[in-house]
Every structure is written in C-alpha cells, then in structure tokens.
Design a protein around this motif. Sequence first.
Motif, mmCIF file in Angstrom:
data_model
loop_
_atom_site.group_PDB
_atom_site.id
_atom_site.type_symbol
_atom_site.label_atom_id
_atom_site.label_comp_id
_atom_site.label_asym_id
_atom_site.label_seq_id
_atom_site.Cartn_x
_atom_site.Cartn_y
_atom_site.Cartn_z
ATOM 1 N N GLN A 164 0.812 -1.275 -0.199
ATOM 2 C CA GLN A 164 0.058 0.091 -0.014
ATOM 3 C C GLN A 164 0.833 1.208 0.122
ATOM 4 O O GLN A 164 0.612 2.041 -0.708
ATOM 5 C CB GLN A 164 -1.012 0.077 1.099
ATOM 6 N N TYR A 165 1.974 1.290 0.718
ATOM 7 C CA TYR A 165 2.890 2.613 0.664
ATOM 8 C C TYR A 165 3.595 2.714 -0.294
ATOM 9 O O TYR A 165 3.929 3.730 -0.877
ATOM 10 C CB TYR A 165 3.757 2.222 1.906
ATOM 11 N N GLY A 166 3.767 1.292 -1.083
ATOM 12 C CA GLY A 166 4.671 1.343 -2.221
ATOM 13 C C GLY A 166 3.722 2.069 -3.428
ATOM 14 O O GLY A 166 4.594 2.461 -4.380
ATOM 15 N N ARG A 167 2.611 2.385 -3.333
ATOM 16 C CA ARG A 167 2.013 3.237 -4.091
ATOM 17 C C ARG A 167 2.330 4.573 -4.477
ATOM 18 O O ARG A 167 2.188 5.149 -5.353
ATOM 19 C CB ARG A 167 0.414 3.368 -3.989
ATOM 20 N N VAL A 168 3.122 4.882 -3.306
ATOM 21 C CA VAL A 168 3.880 6.516 -3.436
ATOM 22 C C VAL A 168 4.618 6.531 -4.844
ATOM 23 O O VAL A 168 4.965 7.469 -5.434
ATOM 24 C CB VAL A 168 4.241 6.605 -2.397
ATOM 25 N N LEU A 169 5.272 5.299 -4.979
ATOM 26 C CA LEU A 169 6.050 5.081 -6.520
ATOM 27 C C LEU A 169 5.516 5.629 -7.595
ATOM 28 O O LEU A 169 6.173 6.227 -8.605
ATOM 29 C CB LEU A 169 7.018 4.063 -6.496
ATOM 30 N N ASN A 170 4.302 5.416 -7.781
ATOM 31 C CA ASN A 170 3.283 5.636 -8.894
ATOM 32 C C ASN A 170 3.126 7.241 -9.121
ATOM 33 O O ASN A 170 2.858 7.719 -10.200
ATOM 34 C CB ASN A 170 1.930 5.059 -8.890
ATOM 35 N N CYS A 171 3.717 7.895 -8.003
ATOM 36 C CA CYS A 171 3.540 9.550 -8.187
ATOM 37 C C CYS A 171 4.621 10.003 -8.945
ATOM 38 O O CYS A 171 4.580 11.161 -9.289
ATOM 39 C CB CYS A 171 3.536 9.850 -6.752
ATOM 40 N N PHE A 172 5.679 9.422 -9.135
ATOM 41 C CA PHE A 172 7.016 9.796 -9.966
ATOM 42 C C PHE A 172 6.609 10.022 -11.343
ATOM 43 O O PHE A 172 6.164 8.853 -11.904
ATOM 44 C CB PHE A 172 7.993 9.199 -9.573
ATOM 45 N N THR A 173 7.239 10.989 -12.088
ATOM 46 C CA THR A 173 7.090 10.862 -13.443
ATOM 47 C C THR A 173 7.931 10.175 -14.078
ATOM 48 O O THR A 173 7.743 9.150 -15.210
ATOM 49 C CB THR A 173 7.275 12.329 -14.072
ATOM 50 N N HIS A 174 9.291 9.834 -13.292
ATOM 51 C CA HIS A 174 10.362 9.084 -14.055
ATOM 52 C C HIS A 174 11.411 8.970 -12.737
ATOM 53 O O HIS A 174 11.586 9.605 -12.080
ATOM 54 C CB HIS A 174 11.035 9.824 -15.152
ATOM 55 N N PHE A 175 11.868 7.875 -12.864
ATOM 56 C CA PHE A 175 13.049 7.250 -12.128
ATOM 57 C C PHE A 175 14.357 7.160 -12.822
ATOM 58 O O PHE A 175 14.433 6.477 -13.628
ATOM 59 C CB PHE A 175 12.825 5.952 -11.428
ATOM 60 N N PHE A 176 15.302 8.155 -12.210
ATOM 61 C CA PHE A 176 16.575 7.941 -12.698
ATOM 62 C C PHE A 176 17.608 7.217 -11.784
ATOM 63 O O PHE A 176 18.180 7.858 -10.878
ATOM 64 C CB PHE A 176 17.171 9.530 -13.038
ATOM 65 N N VAL A 177 17.765 6.013 -12.141
ATOM 66 C CA VAL A 177 18.253 5.139 -11.061
ATOM 67 C C VAL A 177 19.832 5.029 -11.576
ATOM 68 O O VAL A 177 20.289 5.266 -12.366
ATOM 69 C CB VAL A 177 17.623 3.629 -11.005
ATOM 70 N N GLN A 178 20.518 4.338 -10.273
ATOM 71 C CA GLN A 178 21.684 4.169 -10.438
ATOM 72 C C GLN A 178 22.183 2.774 -11.139
ATOM 73 O O GLN A 178 23.252 2.569 -11.539
ATOM 74 C CB GLN A 178 22.480 4.075 -9.066
#
Length: 410
Positions: A164-178
């Motif tokens: 449920q908390y993981g849904r916060v990741l859907n708020c990002f337009t894009h992830f620039f990961v390492q």
Amino acid sequence: MYNLIIYMYLLGVAIYSCFNEKVRKMWRGEREAFKILREKVDPNAKYVWFHAASLGEFEQGRPLMEQLRKDHPEYKILLTFFSPSGYEVRKNYEGADIITYLPLDTITNARRFLRTVRPVMAFFIKYEFWYNYLHILKHRGVPVYSVSSIFRPEQVFFKWYGRQYGRVLNCFTHFFVQNDISKELLAKIGITNTTVVGDTRFDRVLQIKEAAKQLPIVEAFVKDAPLVFVAGSSWPPDEEIFIKYFNAHKNWKLIIAPHVIGEDHLQQIEKLLEGRKVVRYTTVEQQISQTDLADAEVLIINCFGLLSSIYHYGNVAYVGGGFGVGIHNLLEAAVWDVPVFFGPNNQKFQEAQGLKTSGGLEINNYEEFVALMDRLATDAAYLQEQGRQAGHFVKGQAGATQKVLSSVAL
C-alpha cells in the motif's frame, strides 16, 4: 496509517527537541519554513524544487541544480532539506534562490507548501518518498523526478506488507536510477518509467577536483616526503588500524581529517600516535613556522571544508566509517588517482562495490591492512596502477547529470 505515524513522529520530535540541539534546530527550522517562503517566493516566478534529505543527497543534486541554472536561467530554484546536517551547512548556498527546511509531511503542510511555491517540476534526490507531498504533486500534474535513486530487495516497497505504501512510487514521472538491479526491482512491481543513468555524485567529484584549493600549509607539510597517507572522515576503529601501522613505519607522513573534530577525539588520536611529532592545522595557521611544519610527521585537520582538496597530496588514501556507520565519500579520494582503503561495512554503497575491482582496497582487519600497505610501499608499479584504476573508475561513471537533464521536459 502513514499519517498516524507522521503525527506520532511529529509529537516525538517536539518532545525530543527539548533535549537535543540537532533535533531542536530541525523543529524550529520546519516551523520557520513557511515564514521564509512567504517572504521570498516570487509569485510570478517559475520554481524548480529540489529536495535533499541531508548533505550527501545535496551533493548528488548539486550538479543538476547548477547545470539547470546555467542552461535555463528562466527558472528559479527552491532547495529544501530534511536534516540539520544538510541545511545548517548549505543554508547560504548561492546556487539556489530559496533554501529552507521541508515542513513535515502532513496533509496540511503539504497543501500549504505547494500552494505557496507552486513548483513547475520537482526533483527528489535518492531516497526521498514523502507520501503526501508526492500525491498532491501528482494530483496537480507537476512532473516529479527521482534522481540517483537506488533500490534493494529489503526495502519496504518490495515486501507484502509494504504494497500500500509502495503506491507512492506511482507518483513519480520518471526514475533515474543508479543501477540495473534497481530498474529490475521496480519492474517487478509494475513500474517501468525508469532509466539507468548512474550516480550524479561522480559528476560532482569531478567538479570538486576542478575547483580544488591550493593549500600552502599542506604543501609545506608534504614537501620532500617520500610517501604521504591521507585518512579522511576517520572514526576510532579506523584510527586504531592505520595509526598502529604508521607508528611502526616512520618513512610515511600522515594526514588525518577525522569525522569528529571535538577536543576529546583529537586528544585520543594524539595519544595513539605514541610521541610522533604532531601538529594541528589551525595551530599551524597561527604560530607554527614552515620549518617546524616540514619536520612534523603527522598533520591533523581539525577544521572542515578542506578534505576533498587534501586527498590530492596523498599517495594513498583511507576513507573512514567502514567499521561502523558505513563508509563516507570514497569518490572524493578516488578522483585524484590514488588507491583507496575502506572497511567492510560497504555493501550498500554502489561506488564501493565498483572500486573493489578498480583501485579500491577493502580491509577487514589490521593484518590485511599491513599486507596491502607493505606492497604499496615497496611496489611502485602496483601503487601507480591501483591509483590509475581508481581515477579511471570515477571518470568512466560520469555523465549522469546530462543524461537526466536531456530527458526532462524543460
């Protein structure tokens, strides 16, 4: 549940601020944030918001802020911090138009903050996932980017109880990961708006190297020294290892920039040095002659802001924290083409994993340190090659800043 935890945390901070100076600064800073915003926000300006938890995240976001300001002066930059260790050090940073603490992530604070600033886009650096801020940004259609983020299987997003908390990741337009692991983990929970760009800290340390200070005191200390060892951000477990070695190998000169420069720690270091001729940097500034400085065996850097330039003067570097809290900034040392020692608590540090095969020297105990140091001291080709590999590793990982900005709609 999240909001309940936030309010409980808020209450805890309020109480603890009565007893702890650092927490008190954060508590006051968060309450003063709206006053700063009311006074400084230009209602006609377009703000790009950068949020960094602390000083390390700030350094990751700094190349982006400075490149954005250079290429797009039409935007103003708002920089927020969560921790006093970031805000108190960089509150006068000239690369941002407004700098403040981020008010705690309650629904009321988030609405008020975003209503005041009205950012046109936001960058959250590395680990920042504030539920209410992010959901309101998404509701308002504001692009939000996660930069230099890194994900691991043990994080809450990838556990059954964190869905449920993981849904916060859907708020990002894009992830620039390492790294690729982060991209694969996000894909497993349905998030595919990701690009592997690496870590912007590599760009930052190259900037730092270009702007390095000339330090006459350090130059006088190392003059004519055959071998110089620089220990940065050291803690007592680190110091017990490398100081023991240098007490038995007096052909080296030693520069120590401890992580904590309180008087008790400095005296502890001097006691370990067993009568070797020691000078402190600030004492040299006041009264030590150049001749006395050249004769000294150990220079203790008992002030902040010099370490990234001091690594330049060493033949070998040691970065502390790996026997306790976790290693500090390896890249500031490696960028100078020197082999870098560090302790075993490094599994969560992407740069340490890369350096293990490129000029980084992981040690688990004193015996391993002795074996490697003896080889570095007697095998010039090995010393040079380890240093070359470390510098090449840093240069080879640069470029994340440009990759991010070229993908963002500005």
